[in-house]
Motif scaffolding. Structure first.
Motif, PDB file in Angstrom:
ATOM      1  N   ALA A 127      22.781 -10.049  36.571  1.00 42.67           N
ATOM      2  CA  ALA A 127      22.201  -8.939  35.809  1.00 42.67           C
ATOM      3  C   ALA A 127      22.606  -7.597  36.420  1.00 42.67           C
ATOM      4  O   ALA A 127      22.899  -6.640  35.692  1.00 42.67           O
ATOM      5  CB  ALA A 127      20.679  -9.070  35.774  1.00 42.67           C
ATOM      6  N   GLU A 128      22.659  -7.526  37.736  1.00 42.20           N
ATOM      7  CA  GLU A 128      23.095  -6.298  38.408  1.00 42.20           C
ATOM      8  C   GLU A 128      24.574  -6.036  38.126  1.00 42.20           C
ATOM      9  O   GLU A 128      24.991  -4.885  37.927  1.00 42.20           O
ATOM     10  CB  GLU A 128      22.849  -6.418  39.909  1.00 42.20           C
ATOM     11  N   PHE A 129      25.364  -7.093  38.112  1.00 42.86           N
ATOM     12  CA  PHE A 129      26.793  -6.980  37.831  1.00 42.86           C
ATOM     13  C   PHE A 129      27.013  -6.434  36.418  1.00 42.86           C
ATOM     14  O   PHE A 129      27.828  -5.525  36.200  1.00 42.86           O
ATOM     15  CB  PHE A 129      27.432  -8.360  37.988  1.00 42.86           C
ATOM     16  N   VAL A 130      26.286  -6.984  35.455  1.00 45.10           N
ATOM     17  CA  VAL A 130      26.378  -6.525  34.067  1.00 45.10           C
ATOM     18  C   VAL A 130      25.988  -5.057  33.968  1.00 45.10           C
ATOM     19  O   VAL A 130      26.675  -4.248  33.320  1.00 45.10           O
ATOM     20  CB  VAL A 130      25.493  -7.389  33.145  1.00 45.10           C
ATOM     21  N   ALA A 131      24.872  -4.694  34.613  1.00 46.79           N
ATOM     22  CA  ALA A 131      24.406  -3.311  34.565  1.00 46.79           C
ATOM     23  C   ALA A 131      25.419  -2.358  35.188  1.00 46.79           C
ATOM     24  O   ALA A 131      25.663  -1.253  34.675  1.00 46.79           O
ATOM     25  CB  ALA A 131      23.057  -3.188  35.266  1.00 46.79           C
ATOM     26  N   ALA A 132      26.048  -2.774  36.285  1.00 48.14           N
ATOM     27  CA  ALA A 132      27.043  -1.928  36.944  1.00 48.14           C
ATOM     28  C   ALA A 132      28.284  -1.763  36.073  1.00 48.14           C
ATOM     29  O   ALA A 132      28.881  -0.681  36.010  1.00 48.14           O
ATOM     30  CB  ALA A 132      27.415  -2.518  38.300  1.00 48.14           C
ATOM     31  N   PHE A 133      28.697  -2.827  35.402  1.00 46.37           N
ATOM     32  CA  PHE A 133      29.834  -2.753  34.484  1.00 46.37           C
ATOM     33  C   PHE A 133      29.533  -1.778  33.356  1.00 46.37           C
ATOM     34  O   PHE A 133      30.352  -0.914  33.021  1.00 46.37           O
ATOM     35  CB  PHE A 133      30.125  -4.151  33.932  1.00 46.37           C
ATOM     36  N   GLN A 134      28.357  -1.893  32.771  1.00 47.54           N
ATOM     37  CA  GLN A 134      27.977  -1.002  31.678  1.00 47.54           C
ATOM     38  C   GLN A 134      27.878   0.447  32.151  1.00 47.54           C
ATOM     39  O   GLN A 134      28.282   1.371  31.428  1.00 47.54           O
ATOM     40  CB  GLN A 134      26.662  -1.463  31.060  1.00 47.54           C
ATOM     41  N   ALA A 135      27.367   0.642  33.359  1.00 40.89           N
ATOM     42  CA  ALA A 135      27.255   1.997  33.902  1.00 40.89           C
ATOM     43  C   ALA A 135      28.633   2.614  34.099  1.00 40.89           C
ATOM     44  O   ALA A 135      28.835   3.815  33.858  1.00 40.89           O
ATOM     45  CB  ALA A 135      26.484   1.974  35.221  1.00 40.89           C
TER      46      ALA A 135
END
Length: 225
Positions: free
Chosen positions: A67-75
């Motif tokens: 979930a952190e990885f996804v959020a960082a990609f989106q950011a």
């Protein structure tokens, strides 16, 4: 007369997002303290829904880390767009889309992007008038599940015999086969010609004129049927 339906992928097919997707993957990896992935690893996951794609890229992550990885990609992507970035269209794409629309084709989109990304692309000049419908990973199962293609056909009043899926990855080709529609690849995106043929592509276009010729052949068959 049957009006054929062409369903297009976005990333790697219409839009050249190779640099931005690779950059976002590397920046997201840095946030989690992971080694930066190679471009060859990143290109293999494009087309899948983001959470599935990043899980394939880093299968050892916990659910919280993913979930952190996804959020960082989106950011990373948001930062690029806030700085004025926009991915270019591949050469000839708009001419091909206009020609298909003029010739009576029904056009739709099926993409691994989220709805925000689809909305951003539909804001491009003319796009909202070109496509009858758009379908993305946020709507349900992502590629290679046939759900998006089935939804596109339902939205556009088409059947499998009159529908062709155009994409640049094996995920697009497998989705087409799973939906029973004609699978057509393009050779300028993320997956190689060989990878798409191995997945079942009937043809892999080398440029937009070649793509148009392949679509003309399909249309003549679909109309005759």
């Amino acid at each position: 007369m049957t009006r054929p339906l062409a369903v297009f992928d976005i990333d790697g097919t219409l839009v050249d997002s190779r640099a931005s997707i690779f950059r976002a993957s590397c920046e997201a990896a840095q946030v989690l303290g992971l080694a930066e992935p190679s471009y060859d690893r990143v290109r293999q996951i494009v087309g899948l829904s983001l959470d599935k794609a990043l899980h394939v890229l880093e299968p050892g992550l916990t659910m919280a880390e993913l979930a952190e990885f996804v959020a960082a990609f989106q950011a990373s992507f948001r930062a690029m767009y806030e700085a004025g970035h926009e991915e270019p269209l591949y050469p000839g794409v708009m001419d091909t889309l206009r020609r298909l629309k003029r010739d009576g084709w029904r056009l739709s989109l099926a993409t691994g992007q989220n709805r925000r990304g689809v909305t951003r692309n539909l804001a491009r000049p003319e796009w909202s008038a070109l496509f009858l419908s758009s379908h993305c990973a946020a709507d349900g199962p992502g590629k290679p599940d046939p759900a998006m293609l089935l939804a596109a056909m339902a939205a556009c009043g088409a059947d499998a015999a009159s529908t062709v899926m155009i994409g640049d990855t094996s995920h697009d080709i497998l989705m087409a086969r799973n939906a029973g529609v004609h699978p057509l690849g393009v050779g300028w995106g993320f997956h190689t010609h060989e990878e798409q043929v191995a997945a079942g592509a009937q043809h892999v276009a080398v440029d937009c004129p070649d793509l148009e010729a392949a679509l003309d052949r399909f249309a003549s068959t679909a109309i005759a049927a």
